[in-house]
Scaffold this motif. Structure first.
Motif, PDB file in Angstrom:
ATOM      1  N   PRO A 489     -34.467  31.485  10.930  1.00 21.70           N
ATOM      2  CA  PRO A 489     -33.361  31.842  10.225  1.00 21.70           C
ATOM      3  C   PRO A 489     -32.874  32.945  11.777  1.00 21.70           C
ATOM      4  CG  PRO A 489     -34.241  31.412   8.533  1.00 21.70           C
ATOM      5  CD  PRO A 489     -35.544  30.977   9.579  1.00 21.70           C
ATOM      6  N   GLU A 490     -33.610  34.105  11.334  1.00 20.92           N
ATOM      7  CA  GLU A 490     -32.631  35.200  12.225  1.00 20.92           C
ATOM      8  C   GLU A 490     -32.777  35.353  13.033  1.00 20.92           C
ATOM      9  OE1 GLU A 490     -33.803  40.146  11.866  1.00 20.92           O
ATOM     10  OE2 GLU A 490     -34.937  39.127  11.407  1.00 20.92           O
ATOM     11  N   SER A 491     -33.522  34.348  13.861  1.00 16.91           N
ATOM     12  CA  SER A 491     -33.434  34.617  15.464  1.00 16.91           C
ATOM     13  C   SER A 491     -31.931  33.640  16.388  1.00 16.91           C
ATOM     14  CB  SER A 491     -34.712  33.885  16.611  1.00 16.91           C
ATOM     15  OG  SER A 491     -35.426  34.800  16.348  1.00 16.91           O
ATOM     16  N   VAL A 492     -32.093  32.539  15.389  1.00 19.72           N
ATOM     17  CA  VAL A 492     -30.805  31.846  15.497  1.00 19.72           C
ATOM     18  C   VAL A 492     -30.044  32.337  14.979  1.00 19.72           C
ATOM     19  CG1 VAL A 492     -30.081  29.156  14.873  1.00 19.72           C
ATOM     20  CG2 VAL A 492     -32.221  29.142  15.289  1.00 19.72           C
ATOM     21  N   SER A 493     -29.307  33.034  13.730  1.00 20.28           N
ATOM     22  CA  SER A 493     -28.361  33.778  14.199  1.00 20.28           C
ATOM     23  C   SER A 493     -27.973  34.959  14.987  1.00 20.28           C
ATOM     24  CB  SER A 493     -28.248  34.405  12.750  1.00 20.28           C
ATOM     25  OG  SER A 493     -28.217  33.220  11.337  1.00 20.28           O
ATOM     26  N   GLN A 494     -29.073  34.960  15.018  1.00 21.42           N
ATOM     27  CA  GLN A 494     -28.849  36.321  16.453  1.00 21.42           C
ATOM     28  C   GLN A 494     -28.429  35.561  17.647  1.00 21.42           C
ATOM     29  OE1 GLN A 494     -32.129  38.594  16.984  1.00 21.42           O
ATOM     30  NE2 GLN A 494     -31.469  39.842  15.319  1.00 21.42           N
ATOM     31  N   ASP A 495     -28.720  34.439  17.851  1.00 19.69           N
ATOM     32  CA  ASP A 495     -28.176  33.755  18.666  1.00 19.69           C
ATOM     33  C   ASP A 495     -26.811  33.681  18.898  1.00 19.69           C
ATOM     34  OD1 ASP A 495     -30.409  33.886  20.344  1.00 19.69           O
ATOM     35  OD2 ASP A 495     -31.375  31.781  19.605  1.00 19.69           O
ATOM     36  N   ALA A 496     -26.668  33.007  17.549  1.00 19.97           N
ATOM     37  CA  ALA A 496     -25.438  32.106  17.367  1.00 19.97           C
ATOM     38  C   ALA A 496     -24.208  33.227  17.689  1.00 19.97           C
ATOM     39  CB  ALA A 496     -24.893  31.827  15.670  1.00 19.97           C
ATOM     40  N   ASP A 497     -24.850  34.806  17.157  1.00 17.86           N
ATOM     41  CA  ASP A 497     -23.546  35.802  17.048  1.00 17.86           C
ATOM     42  C   ASP A 497     -23.675  35.836  18.753  1.00 17.86           C
ATOM     43  OD1 ASP A 497     -23.680  35.672  14.552  1.00 17.86           O
ATOM     44  OD2 ASP A 497     -24.958  37.534  14.831  1.00 17.86           O
ATOM     45  N   ARG A 498     -24.362  36.043  18.950  1.00 23.29           N
ATOM     46  CA  ARG A 498     -23.796  36.376  20.821  1.00 23.29           C
ATOM     47  C   ARG A 498     -23.307  35.098  21.574  1.00 23.29           C
ATOM     48  NH1 ARG A 498     -29.573  37.970  21.076  1.00 23.29           N
ATOM     49  NH2 ARG A 498     -30.131  36.034  21.340  1.00 23.29           N
ATOM     50  N   LEU A 499     -23.045  34.147  21.024  1.00 24.02           N
ATOM     51  CA  LEU A 499     -22.230  33.120  21.864  1.00 24.02           C
ATOM     52  C   LEU A 499     -20.948  33.273  20.812  1.00 24.02           C
ATOM     53  CD1 LEU A 499     -24.933  30.210  21.969  1.00 24.02           C
ATOM     54  CD2 LEU A 499     -23.554  31.566  23.679  1.00 24.02           C
ATOM     55  N   GLY A 500     -20.729  33.755  20.045  1.00 23.43           N
ATOM     56  CA  GLY A 500     -19.290  33.366  19.251  1.00 23.43           C
ATOM     57  C   GLY A 500     -19.733  32.594  18.267  1.00 23.43           C
ATOM     58  N   LEU A 501     -20.719  31.895  17.928  1.00 23.77           N
ATOM     59  CA  LEU A 501     -20.884  30.961  17.265  1.00 23.77           C
ATOM     60  C   LEU A 501     -20.831  31.071  15.352  1.00 23.77           C
ATOM     61  CD1 LEU A 501     -23.010  28.737  19.661  1.00 23.77           C
ATOM     62  CD2 LEU A 501     -20.346  28.706  19.294  1.00 23.77           C
ATOM     63  N   ASP A 502     -20.292  29.494  14.863  1.00 23.67           N
ATOM     64  CA  ASP A 502     -19.971  30.187  13.137  1.00 23.67           C
ATOM     65  C   ASP A 502     -21.134  29.211  12.707  1.00 23.67           C
ATOM     66  OD1 ASP A 502     -19.607  30.492  10.350  1.00 23.67           O
ATOM     67  OD2 ASP A 502     -17.196  29.973  10.870  1.00 23.67           O
ATOM     68  N   LEU A 503     -22.158  29.502  11.890  1.00 28.92           N
ATOM     69  CA  LEU A 503     -22.969  28.338  11.588  1.00 28.92           C
ATOM     70  C   LEU A 503     -23.038  28.130  10.425  1.00 28.92           C
ATOM     71  CD1 LEU A 503     -26.288  29.976  12.887  1.00 28.92           C
ATOM     72  CD2 LEU A 503     -25.000  28.649  14.385  1.00 28.92           C
ATOM     73  N   THR A 504     -21.307  28.588   9.194  1.00 29.45           N
ATOM     74  CA  THR A 504     -21.391  28.393   8.469  1.00 29.45           C
ATOM     75  C   THR A 504     -21.357  26.428   7.965  1.00 29.45           C
ATOM     76  OG1 THR A 504     -19.835  30.470   8.056  1.00 29.45           O
ATOM     77  CG2 THR A 504     -19.400  28.380   6.826  1.00 29.45           C
TER      78      THR A 504
END
Length: 720
Positions: A489-504
């Motif tokens: 989860p932490e790695s996936v969230s970091q990748d999403a942040d770098r891409l400017g994606l909202d995982l809500t």
């Protein structure tokens, strides 16, 4: 059963790779509990409703006579005619509605009651922004979705193409062609014969028509024909015949030619009022629909003004300041006198004080409650809160147009269209039977609607791929499915942040920490193979094995994989634990979203060298899978030979496969052996196949004889 794996193509062709585990009926095709529902005809949900796309070849905004004429004709024959703009145009000057010019005009002229917001796809500013950032597909999606919803309410929709006056839209002919092809509506081209103060020759008009035809054809748009507008009245007959002859010789329909009408191309009093934002002070609203031949500024004395007007061969708009009540009274008296000069109207500018007190009461009384002076229609008096120099500047920039209040222009436009355009031929072309064709946008729209109607829980194992993360956020945002990602989860969230994606709204499962949950499930599924618990734990470290076990255990409805893992690693877990109960053979299909149609390719991923019996099973299963996704199957069994033109082991294998497949499913449209060009191109099919065929030239399910041929073919199209 189905294992779905989405792959994004490089360019024009989009391929949806669907690995298919054979099933007896397309209606029951599923992976776990994820279901796809077949249709008896292609795209019932978004069925083709007649529409006409009207586009000016030169990107001008002068098509109102054609729009009004078409609507007038079809309104007499159909109960509900709509009007739609893919990209909303600019409003009329000082419009109180803020609507696009032609949307406001058509709503008024034909009493259209639906919400005006439904009549356009997107604003010009938003469209330009998407185009400037390379998001043409997104623009087409927005326009298509808005149009599909709007057309459900109507028997026919008249669509006005984009004009070249909207900044940032680029080549409007190319863009119009793409939009028309996306909306699956045939195009009626419009070409203006008059530019500024001169008329074009028949040769120039014909060449412009054929250049426009070529541009639209190259972008997969279907063409109805062409209408000429503003043709030289003195040469109308000969120009019509010459242009008709030349375009007919190039297999293009000539629908008619509307002669230049001075009334439609002169500025009228109501257009001036709209441009200035002035108010009607005295007179009738109807009197504003009057031609203005000239504009005269009254800054001189009364005698000089009357002499000047008497010598003018025109009915001008007279402009004067508010404090010149002497000019106002004189003009109104002269207007009502049988020998006095006539004026189209009077405009009072902001200088000075307007009619007040007794003068105002006298004028109001003179006009009466019906806005008429005694013995004559009163010249309308308008007032504007602008200085004279600004008024003159604005009037100098006005171009003739058709306002919702321009009753005379609207009537003339309808009459000219009815007289000079062979609209019956246009209607017949619309009604003529056409080969069923499923476009990529229609295909995706159908799938989107099905997903939104019944969202499923899908597991995406490859969370390390940015395409998968991006797709997951889009799927959740559009309400297509509930998504679970596998990974830390932490790695996936970091990748999403770098891409400017909202995982809500997206669930993230660390499969490495939850392996024990499915050990017993996997051991039970593989007990005949003697799988131990330790072996099960080792296997479950594989993301595709874990995702497949989620489906088997009922924790997910389906799994989508294959972005980063191989075909073998994607389908092997499904074969081992889900299996194929109805048929012994596993095969695959690709949904190839080409620019103007959707084709199904099989088998391009699994079977290397299928036998004739296996090839027959691939054909039948591929057809059923196509039907499950809304494609009415017409199956071509491909070979290097068409019919009896060739021989050899490969040809004989295909012949035998055709016989077997027809025995299995005699109801299918299925033919072969046939070459690819004869299968998908109607013109080539006519040359190579002389007998009637439901498949030749119309095939949408192409079955390749071996993996080498199929895999390379799909890759070639993906890179085109």
């Amino acid at each position: 059963m189905l294992v779905l794996a989405l792959r994004r193509s490089r360019s024009r062709a989009e391929s949806f790779r669907v690995r298919t585990l054979g099933s007896q009926h397309a209606e029951a095709a599923s992976f776990g509990s994820m279901r796809c529902f077949s249709q008896t005809s292609a795209l019932k949900e978004a069925k083709s409703v007649p529409g006409i796309y009207v586009a000016n070849v030169e990107g001008r905004q002068n098509s109102s006579p054609i729009l009004l004429g078409l609507a007038d004709y079809f309104e007499r024959h159909l109960s509900s005619v709509g009007f739609f703009q893919p990209v909303a145009g600019e409003p009329f000057p000082n419009s109180t509605t803020g609507l696009s010019r032609h949307i406001e005009l058509m709503r008024s002229a034909f009493s259209m009651k639906q919400e005006a917001s439904q009549q356009s796809g997107i604003s010009a500013k938003e469209a330009a922004k998407l185009l400037s950032t390379g998001q043409t597909d997104e623009l087409m999606d927005i326009i298509y979705n808005k149009y599909v919803e709007y057309r459900k309410q109507h028997d026919l929709v008249i669509i006005e193409g984009l004009s070249g006056f909207e900044p940032g839209l680029g080549n409007v002919n190319e863009l119009n062609a793409k939009v028309a092809a996306t909306l699956e509506t045939p195009v009626l081209l419009v070409l203006d014969s008059r530019s500024k103060d001169s008329f074009s020759s028949a040769n120039d008009l014909a060449n412009s028509v054929l250049i426009g035809k070529q541009s639209y054809s190259q972008n997969n748009a279907t063409l109805l024909g062409v209408v000429l507008n503003k043709v030289n009245p003195k040469e109308h007959s000969i120009i019509s015949q010459q242009v008709k002859s030349k375009v007919h010789s190039n297999d293009f329909a000539f629908a008619g030619a509307i002669p230049f009408n001075p009334l439609l191309n002169t500025v009228r009093l109501n257009e001036m009022k709209a441009a200035l934002g002035s108010k009607l002070l005295y007179g009738q609203k109807e009197s504003l629909d009057a031609e203005v031949n000239d504009v005269l500024v009254a800054s001189e004395g009364i005698n000089e003004l009357l002499d000047h007007l008497h010598k003018m061969d025109a009915r001008p708009l007279v402009i004067t300041s508010r404090d010149r009540t002497d000019v106002l009274w004189t003009l109104l008296t002269a207007h009502s006198n049988p020998v006095g000069p006539r004026v189209a109207g009077i405009l009072l500018t902001s200088e000075g004080t307007g009619p007040t007190g007794l003068i105002d009461r006298m004028l109001s009384s003179a006009y009466g409650k019906h806005g008429r002076l005694e013995g004559a229609s009163g010249a309308p008096v308008m007032i504007v809160d602008k200085p004279m120099y600004q008024v003159c500047q604005t009037l100098g920039q006005i171009h003739a147009s058709v306002l919702p209040t321009s009753s005379l222009k609207i009537d003339h436009a309808k009459e000219a269209f009815a007289k000079y355009v062979d609209v019956n031929s246009v209607a017949e072309s619309l009604a003529a039977p056409k080969a069923a064709r499923l476009t990529p946008k229609a295909f995706m729209h159908s799938i989107t609607r099905k997903c939104q109607a019944n969202p499923q829980h899908i597991v995406l194992p490859e969370s390390s791929d940015k395409r998968v993360l991006t797709a997951a956020t889009q799927i959740v945002r559009k309400g297509l499915a509930q998504i679970t990602l596998l990974g830390d989860p932490e790695s996936v969230s970091q990748d999403a942040d770098r891409l400017g994606l909202d995982l809500t709204g997206i669930n993230i499962v660390d499969h490495m920490k939850t392996i024990d949950k499915y050990v017993s499930v996997l051991c039970e599924a593989r007990k005949k193979k003697g799988l131990t618990e330790q072996q099960a734990r080792d296997n479950l470290q594989d993301i595709n094995v874990y995702g497949t076990l989620m489906v088997l255990a009922g924790d997910a409805d389906g799994m989508v994989s294959g972005a980063t893992t191989t075909t073998a690693n994607t389908i092997r877990p499904a074969l081992q634990v889900l299996k194929s109960k109805d048929r012994p053979l596993v095969s695959s299909v690709f949904f190839m979203c080409l620019p103007d149609k959707v084709l199904v390719y099989g088998d391009c991923a699994v079977n290397v060298e299928p036998s004739a019996e296996e090839l027959a099973l691939i054909a039948v299963t591929s057809a059923e899978t196509a039907a499950a996704f809304g494609v009415t199957p017409r199956v071509a069994m491909l070979s290097y030979s068409t019919g009896v033109s060739g021989a050899g082991p490969q040809v004989e294998k295909v012949k035998k496969a055709v016989e077997t497949a027809k025995f299995m499913r005699p109801d299918l449209f299925l033919e072969g052996p046939i070459q690819y060009d004869a299968a998908v191109d109607p013109e080539i099919a006519k040359q190579k196949i002389k007998t009637h065929s439901e498949v030749a030239g119309r095939a949408n399910v192409c079955i390749f004889p071996d993996l080498n041929t199929g895999n390379n073919t799909y890759k070639v199209f993906s890179f085109l």
